[in-house]
Write an enzyme that holds these catalytic residues in place. Sequence first.
Site, PDB file in Angstrom:
ATOM      1  N   ARG A   1       0.593  -1.284   0.105  1.00 41.42           N
ATOM      2  CA  ARG A   1      -0.089  -0.359  -0.118  1.00 41.42           C
ATOM      3  C   ARG A   1       0.360   1.763  -0.169  1.00 41.42           C
ATOM      4  NH1 ARG A   1      -2.920  -2.999   3.802  1.00 41.42           N
ATOM      5  NH2 ARG A   1      -1.874  -2.525   5.688  1.00 41.42           N
TER       6      ARG A   1
ATOM      7  N   CYS B   1      -0.402  20.271 -11.244  1.00 37.00           N
ATOM      8  CA  CYS B   1      -1.436  20.491 -11.398  1.00 37.00           C
ATOM      9  C   CYS B   1      -2.296  18.595 -11.095  1.00 37.00           C
ATOM     10  CB  CYS B   1      -2.079  20.039 -13.020  1.00 37.00           C
ATOM     11  SG  CYS B   1      -2.153  22.594 -13.337  1.00 37.00           S
TER      12      CYS B   1
ATOM     13  N   ASP C   1      -8.071  21.666 -15.729  1.00 33.38           N
ATOM     14  CA  ASP C   1      -8.869  22.119 -16.724  1.00 33.38           C
ATOM     15  C   ASP C   1      -9.656  21.321 -17.844  1.00 33.38           C
ATOM     16  OD1 ASP C   1      -9.531  23.614 -19.457  1.00 33.38           O
ATOM     17  OD2 ASP C   1      -7.928  24.789 -19.804  1.00 33.38           O
TER      18      ASP C   1
END
Length: 279
Positions: free
Chosen positions: A133, A153, A176
């Site tokens: 994990r 981003c 976007d």
Amino acid sequence: MHVYHDLVRKVINEGVHKPSRTGVDTISYFSAHYRVDLAAGFPLLTTKKMHWPSILRELLWYLSGENHIRNLRQHTKIWDAWADADGNLETAYGHYWRHFPSATRAADGQWRVREVDQIRFVIDALKRDPNSRRLVVTAWEPGNALTSKLPPCHYTFAFHVTGGKLNCHLHQRSGDIALGIPFNMAAYAALTQMIAQEVGLGLGVFAHSIVDAHIYVAKPESSMAEYDHLAGLMEQLKREPYPLPKLVIARKPFDELTYDDFEIVGYQCHDGIKFKVAV
């Protein structure tokens, strides 16, 4: 790809009007999320023509670990607006994927700095322990984020294995909807398939969480009217998606894959829709 259309509708119907750093206003939705079953086909949008060569070139540039675009700009100009005159780029995702700076303090009190290849770590860890994990890759380095013209981003992603299939979850601070998200979806789906093939796993789910999912909007009489994305997205919503294509990747070691080793098979799409990037 009805899941993408659902995302667009959610932002339009439930988002709020906000100004943005670019000077172009947005319709902004907080904490958007979607999932794509990669076994059902490669998620390259069909309701507008996607430029697959640019997506693949960008992904391979990330994986090169370069912190400049001098090689990338020979094939695509998508990062030119954020680089300096020499092609150097502060926000080089792949540089942190492959050369993340890690500092540790030794017994003598001195700091030691080393670079971590996060992509190689994930591949090696998946081969050793697919139940781990801790399969996380980050492009967010706080010092860089303070000074970069455009901090990452899509800043971190993690892998997870269930039932012999590789899943990927991408976290994005800003998305976007018209331009960036379709690129991100295809790029990370391709990366997931590359890694799955390298470690002998099947294709699972691509999940994507976006903190600020936004659509750029501008009034027709505004000086920013050319940056309006709403009209194009409304046109896209009228179009019925075609069946998804398939991505075929040559059976070669991960770090030996080149542009010519990828093939999109069966891609059928509607005409392109022009969206201008708000820088």
